[in-house]
Design an enzyme around this catalytic site. Structure first.
Site, mmCIF file in Angstrom:
data_model
loop_
_atom_site.group_PDB
_atom_site.id
_atom_site.type_symbol
_atom_site.label_atom_id
_atom_site.label_comp_id
_atom_site.label_asym_id
_atom_site.label_seq_id
_atom_site.Cartn_x
_atom_site.Cartn_y
_atom_site.Cartn_z
ATOM 1 N N LYS A 95 -11.998 8.179 -2.509
ATOM 2 C CA LYS A 95 -11.119 6.491 -2.264
ATOM 3 C C LYS A 95 -11.711 6.022 -2.852
ATOM 4 C CE LYS A 95 -10.057 4.197 2.005
ATOM 5 N NZ LYS A 95 -10.354 4.278 3.901
ATOM 6 N N CYS A 136 0.696 -1.133 -0.038
ATOM 7 C CA CYS A 136 -0.331 0.173 -0.034
ATOM 8 C C CYS A 136 0.712 1.605 -0.318
ATOM 9 C CB CYS A 136 -0.837 -0.436 1.016
ATOM 10 S SG CYS A 136 -2.087 1.256 0.621
ATOM 11 N N HIS A 191 -4.638 -5.182 -0.421
ATOM 12 C CA HIS A 191 -4.214 -5.204 0.831
ATOM 13 C C HIS A 191 -5.007 -6.115 1.337
ATOM 14 C CE1 HIS A 191 -2.989 -1.896 3.805
ATOM 15 N NE2 HIS A 191 -4.126 -1.714 2.787
ATOM 16 N N GLU A 208 -3.375 -8.985 3.020
ATOM 17 C CA GLU A 208 -3.216 -9.337 4.502
ATOM 18 C C GLU A 208 -4.259 -9.158 4.941
ATOM 19 O OE1 GLU A 208 -1.922 -4.991 5.049
ATOM 20 O OE2 GLU A 208 -2.160 -6.944 3.182
ATOM 21 N N ARG A 259 -15.593 3.891 10.355
ATOM 22 C CA ARG A 259 -14.589 4.886 11.090
ATOM 23 C C ARG A 259 -14.906 6.030 10.521
ATOM 24 N NH1 ARG A 259 -8.421 4.038 9.706
ATOM 25 N NH2 ARG A 259 -9.731 4.424 7.570
ATOM 26 N N SER A 305 -7.341 0.278 -0.507
ATOM 27 C CA SER A 305 -8.345 1.269 0.612
ATOM 28 C C SER A 305 -7.191 2.581 0.387
ATOM 29 C CB SER A 305 -8.238 0.452 1.897
ATOM 30 O OG SER A 305 -8.760 1.759 3.310
#
Length: 305
Positions: free
Chosen positions: A163, A142, A235, A237, A249, A192
């Site tokens: 985003k 990232c 990502h 992971e 959030r 992200s």
């Protein structure tokens, strides 16, 4: 583990043309076994979560590995107990004299800043430079992928209006690379991020190989130095609920973040996330460990250069 077969057996070349890994007897006899040394520079704010995500993937290999966590001396994390950092992490200066078979450098929540304005830029670029001669293969993830491409190859990043957030279908552009052994024609990867790197910039540098891309999310993975460096924009992971936590959030706090796409069952955020990337995540990390770390690193680790 690879199949061990006699030298010069005709099957060796045939299987290699099919992108199947084989090890002939001469190579097998030349190999000794020792635990692999893996170092993780964890720049994510929720360090314990990231540790868990990465160890989950690394543990899915039959090879023995010693994992060391590295931290920055120039940055104090706010979301992880200092006791945890003191117990499990070492400063770069403590590790700089050592060599490692593999390294993972995570993302960081600083992509809104120009690279040179990041408070720890000087230290992190020292680590980028150190990794070139002290690590057999490094995964940049990232923000680290964008930062590494910028530092090593001058590749710029570009801000996004919205985003890049969700699960995006990825296409392998170099299917014969060992890191994609066992892959399907396409796979899915969480993204992200608020910035991007562009295909044209990668294509213009013959030191870089575009390995994965998506018509929706753009560049997915870039390889350099014959696999000594991999830059992954997403990502793989991530746990099942990570994007959900990020979405909730930011809900009502940012106007540039939409619901993560291709993520919730029925695209309904009141329903559970659907995991579509875990199998390929495990396969990619296994292939990286096997073909770019274990098969390439010298038995005498001090001979890495």
């Amino acid at each position: 583990m690879p199949l061990r077969i006699p030298d010069r057996l005709p099957a060796i070349d045939a299987l290699k043309r099919e992108n199947i890994f084989v090890m002939d007897t001469s190579r097998a006899h030349a190999q000794d076994i020792r635990p692999l040394r893996i170092v993780i520079l964890n720049l994510m704010p929720l360090k314990i979560t990231t540790e868990t995500d990465l160890i989950r993937l690394l543990s899915n290999t039959p090879l023995q590995m010693d994992v060391t966590f590295m931290k920055l001396k120039s940055h104090t994390p706010k979301n992880t107990p200092i006791e945890h950092m003191m117990m499990f992490y070492k400063d770069f200066d403590e590790l700089a004299a050592r060599k490692f078979d593999g390294m993972i450098i995570t993302g960081a929540p600083v992509e809104h800043l120009p690279y040179e304005e990041v408070g720890y830029w000087d230290e992190v670029t020292r680590i980028f430079e150190w990794a070139k001669t002290h690590v057999t293969s490094t995964l940049y993830i990232c923000w680290a992928a964008q930062a590494g491409l910028y530092y090593h190859y001058g590749i710029p990043k570009y801000p996004l209006e919205r985003k890049m957030f969700g699960i995006f279908r990825q296409h392998v552009t170099q299917p014969l690379l060992p890191i994609f052994r066992g892959f399907d024609d396409f796979f899915y990867m969480p993204q992200s991020r608020h910035t991007e790197i562009r295909r044209a910039d990668i294509a213009a540098d013959d030191r870089l190989t575009l390995a994965v891309e998506s018509p929706e999310s753009g560049v997915g993975m870039v390889m350099a130095r014959g696999g000594r460096e991999f830059f992954i924009t997403g990502h793989l992971e991530y746990s099942a609920d990570t994007l959900d936590k990020e979405y909730r959030r930011d809900l009502g706090k940012r106007d540039d973040v939409d619901m993560p796409v291709n993520y919730y069952e029925g695209d309904d955020p009141s329903r559970r996330p659907v995991v579509t990337w875990r199998a390929h995540a495990n396969l990619l990390f296994n292939n990286w460990i096997n073909y770019y770390v274990y098969q390439e690193t010298p038995y005498d680790i001090d001979k890495i250069e």
